[in-house]
Design a protein around this motif. Structure first.
Motif, PDB file in Angstrom:
ATOM      1  N   THR A 206       0.826  -1.214   0.000  1.00 50.97           N
ATOM      2  CA  THR A 206       0.000   0.000   0.000  1.00 50.97           C
ATOM      3  C   THR A 206       0.858   1.261   0.000  1.00 50.97           C
ATOM      4  OG1 THR A 206      -0.198  -0.262   2.398  1.00 50.97           O
ATOM      5  CG2 THR A 206      -2.042  -1.027   1.058  1.00 50.97           C
ATOM      6  N   SER A 207       1.480   1.610   1.136  1.00 50.45           N
ATOM      7  CA  SER A 207       2.234   2.860   1.178  1.00 50.45           C
ATOM      8  C   SER A 207       3.353   2.795   2.207  1.00 50.45           C
ATOM      9  CB  SER A 207       1.318   4.041   1.504  1.00 50.45           C
ATOM     10  OG  SER A 207       0.827   3.941   2.827  1.00 50.45           O
ATOM     11  N   PHE A 211       5.010   8.446   1.637  1.00 44.91           N
ATOM     12  CA  PHE A 211       3.711   8.930   1.161  1.00 44.91           C
ATOM     13  C   PHE A 211       3.078   9.871   2.181  1.00 44.91           C
ATOM     14  CE2 PHE A 211      -0.912   8.517   0.541  1.00 44.91           C
ATOM     15  CZ  PHE A 211      -0.997   8.854  -0.804  1.00 44.91           C
ATOM     16  N   THR A 212       3.205   9.535   3.454  1.00 43.53           N
ATOM     17  CA  THR A 212       2.682  10.424   4.497  1.00 43.53           C
ATOM     18  C   THR A 212       3.461  11.734   4.529  1.00 43.53           C
ATOM     19  OG1 THR A 212       1.982   8.531   5.824  1.00 43.53           O
ATOM     20  CG2 THR A 212       2.210  10.635   6.971  1.00 43.53           C
ATOM     21  N   HIS A 215       2.654  14.623   1.974  1.00 40.49           N
ATOM     22  CA  HIS A 215       1.462  15.453   2.136  1.00 40.49           C
ATOM     23  C   HIS A 215       1.626  16.466   3.267  1.00 40.49           C
ATOM     24  CE1 HIS A 215      -0.022  12.088  -0.275  1.00 40.49           C
ATOM     25  NE2 HIS A 215      -0.976  12.916  -0.672  1.00 40.49           N
ATOM     26  N   ALA A 221      -2.797  12.643   3.761  1.00 40.78           N
ATOM     27  CA  ALA A 221      -2.228  11.417   3.205  1.00 40.78           C
ATOM     28  C   ALA A 221      -3.217  10.258   3.308  1.00 40.78           C
ATOM     29  CB  ALA A 221      -0.935  11.067   3.928  1.00 40.78           C
ATOM     30  N   PHE A 222      -3.832  10.097   4.477  1.00 41.62           N
ATOM     31  CA  PHE A 222      -4.792   9.013   4.670  1.00 41.62           C
ATOM     32  C   PHE A 222      -5.990   9.184   3.741  1.00 41.62           C
ATOM     33  CE2 PHE A 222      -3.582   7.913   9.363  1.00 41.62           C
ATOM     34  CZ  PHE A 222      -2.354   7.444   8.914  1.00 41.62           C
ATOM     35  N   GLN A 225      -5.080   8.179   0.208  1.00 41.07           N
ATOM     36  CA  GLN A 225      -4.945   6.739   0.040  1.00 41.07           C
ATOM     37  C   GLN A 225      -6.294   6.047   0.036  1.00 41.07           C
ATOM     38  OE1 GLN A 225      -1.866   4.839   2.388  1.00 41.07           O
ATOM     39  NE2 GLN A 225      -2.945   2.880   2.388  1.00 41.07           N
ATOM     40  N   SER A 228      -8.147   6.611  -3.141  1.00 41.52           N
ATOM     41  CA  SER A 228      -7.569   5.883  -4.265  1.00 41.52           C
ATOM     42  C   SER A 228      -7.763   4.379  -4.153  1.00 41.52           C
ATOM     43  CB  SER A 228      -6.068   6.193  -4.365  1.00 41.52           C
ATOM     44  OG  SER A 228      -5.442   5.417  -5.357  1.00 41.52           O
ATOM     45  N   LEU A 229      -7.535   3.822  -2.969  1.00 43.95           N
ATOM     46  CA  LEU A 229      -7.508   2.370  -2.798  1.00 43.95           C
ATOM     47  C   LEU A 229      -8.722   1.793  -2.076  1.00 43.95           C
ATOM     48  CD1 LEU A 229      -3.729   1.973  -1.839  1.00 43.95           C
ATOM     49  CD2 LEU A 229      -4.797   1.784  -4.088  1.00 43.95           C
ATOM     50  N   THR A 233      -8.107  -0.567   2.577  1.00 43.68           N
ATOM     51  CA  THR A 233      -6.667  -0.444   2.485  1.00 43.68           C
ATOM     52  C   THR A 233      -5.997  -0.552   3.854  1.00 43.68           C
ATOM     53  OG1 THR A 233      -4.895   0.905   1.509  1.00 43.68           O
ATOM     54  CG2 THR A 233      -6.600   2.070   2.771  1.00 43.68           C
ATOM     55  N   LEU A 235      -3.414   1.378   6.359  1.00 44.05           N
ATOM     56  CA  LEU A 235      -2.809   2.683   6.614  1.00 44.05           C
ATOM     57  C   LEU A 235      -1.639   2.537   7.584  1.00 44.05           C
ATOM     58  CD1 LEU A 235      -6.031   4.894   6.933  1.00 44.05           C
ATOM     59  CD2 LEU A 235      -4.472   4.709   4.969  1.00 44.05           C
TER      60      LEU A 235
END
Length: 442
Positions: A206-207, A211-212, A215, A221-222, A225, A228-229, A233, A235
């Motif tokens: 996932t990430s 990625f966090t 943002h 960021a959450f 995600q 998108s997913l 997902t 986190l």
């Protein structure tokens, strides 16, 4: 495209140069001496298990079959051997038409093994068999080491899911092989897309913290995600403050949040706190995945924690401290002459040290007690005793140069689970000990 239709997971003209030079110089000398075409038997075995291990796991057999099938000397390979003066012209002429035409028997992939077990038996002329030594050992030593570590981690996990995520900790091609071996040993999925493509292993991911950090806030960021997913997902909640991250995650995804991942800190303590917080927030079905340089001991220490899955990288792809199995490839029998019906004679190196071996073409059987639990690995070179006829371990893999034993990867995975379950209970102990089965010679 069906991954099983592919050849090798690496774009090379052949596997013929995955070889040590002395295999070619031995071949040249044997051709000149007239002994190269004597019928010969080579066996792969290990004299001991890695220190403290209770059993070994056979892995890489399917890759060995691919390597043998692709052991070809094309024009570029022959040109290299000629330009580097590795062998003479007569040997080059012989190599140009090389195809392994012998037989291979071995323990089926996923089976367990012990000191002395004839894990693989290669039969043919000396010339065609001797060339395969290095490529066979490189595959079996690597893959079996990874599978053994994976098996121990699978035992420690106690049924919880295991994710292989070690691609960034090893050679890019070794990572694909490691993922395959880990799957045989009991892992459920991989982060490596090349392994998913080549072998059909389920892939996940996932990430990362990046990625966090990209943002302006963790909330942003959450939200990105989840949008998108989807709410299912996973986190990553340990970039800043774990408790605040869990609260934010549930606010954004709701109780349908699939999972949270913890990658640092006191995993036992943090996992309990996160589980309590998730339950209080109504996310009772949200799973907890932990990562952070785990091995079988760390996994076992988390047995009492409310953890649903473990992600393992470095320790898995390096064999958890034992990156090789010390397997060897030894000539154990050869014919007296090149005549097709010449009898085989046992041969073995004589040594004053620990490098002893037992000559003769061997069979192997696993003796079981009345309850079906394995109690000894029995090896022999003569007729198989009637009482062990139904417990033989070697299976035919190659007949007359043709592969006869390809199988889907789930088959050796299931086979390993069954083989491990048939061992004495002490096999699953992580504490150091001797091999769980003695090796006996009939």
């Amino acid at each position: 495209m069906n991954p099983s239709d592919l050849g090798l997971p690496v774009d090379v003209p052949s596997t013929a140069l995955f070889t040590d030079q002395y295999e070619f110089t031995m071949l040249q000398a044997a051709l000149r001496a007239g002994t190269a075409h004597r019928r010969s038997v080579f066996e792969v075995f290990t004299r001991r298990l890695p220190e403290g291990r209770r059993y070994g796991v056979v892995a890489g057999t399917g890759r060995v079959l691919d390597a043998v099938e692709n052991f070809r000397f094309d024009a570029d390979v022959l040109a290299f051997l000629r330009e580097q003066r590795i062998v003479d012209a007569a040997t080059l002429d012989w190599l140009a038409s090389y195809r392994f035409g012998g037989d291979v028997w071995g323990y089926p992939e996923g089976e367990v093994y012990f000191p002395g077990s004839p894990i693989l038996r290669v039969e043919g002329t000396f010339a065609e068999c001797v060339l395969l030594e290095t490529v066979i050992l490189s595959i079996l030593n690597h893959d079996s080491a990874i599978a053994a570590a994976a098996s121990r981690m699978s035992t420690a996990a106690g049924g919880r899911r295991l994710i292989e995520m070690g691609a960034r900790r090893t050679h890019e091609l070794a990572a694909v092989a490691a993922s395959r071996a880990a799957y045989v040993g009991g892992f459920d999925s991989t982060s490596d897309l090349a392994a998913g493509f080549r072998y059909g292993i389920p892939t996940v991911g996932t990430s990362a913290h990046a990625f966090t950090l990209l943002h302006d806030s963790e909330r942003d960021a959450f939200r990105a995600q989840v949008e998108s997913l989807g709410r299912g997902t996973t986190l990553l909640v340990d970039t800043y403050d774990v408790a605040e991250a869990v609260r934010t995650a549930v606010e954004i995804a709701g109780p349908e949040l699939g999972a949270v991942r913890i990658d640092s800190g006191d995993l036992l303590l943090v996992a309990h706190r996160v589980r309590q917080q998730l339950d209080e927030l109504g996310a009772r079905n949200t799973r907890i995945t932990v990562t952070s340089d785990l091995d079988e001991y760390a996994i076992a220490s988390l047995a009492a924690a409310p953890v649903d899955a473990y992600g393992v990288g470095t320790q898995l792809v390096t064999g958890s401290g034992h990156p090789t199995c010390s397997m060897v490839y030894k000539l154990v029998a050869r014919a007296r002459s090149t005549e097709p019906d010449a009898p085989l004679e046992p041969v073995a190196k004589k040594s004053l040290g620990a490098k002893t071996s037992v000559g003769g073409r061997k069979w192997a059987a696993r003796r079981r007690d009345a309850e079906g639990v394995a109690e000894a690995e029995v090896l022999g070179t003569g007729p198989v005793p009637d009482r062990l006829a139904g417990d033989q371990l070697l299976v035919e893999l190659v007949r007359g140069g043709e592969i006869v034993a390809r199988e889907p990867l789930d088959v050796p995975r299931d086979r390993h689970r069954a083989a491990r379950a048939a061992l004495p209970l002490s096999a699953t102990q992580l504490s150091r000990g001797e091999p769980v089965l003695p090796t006996e010679y009939a």
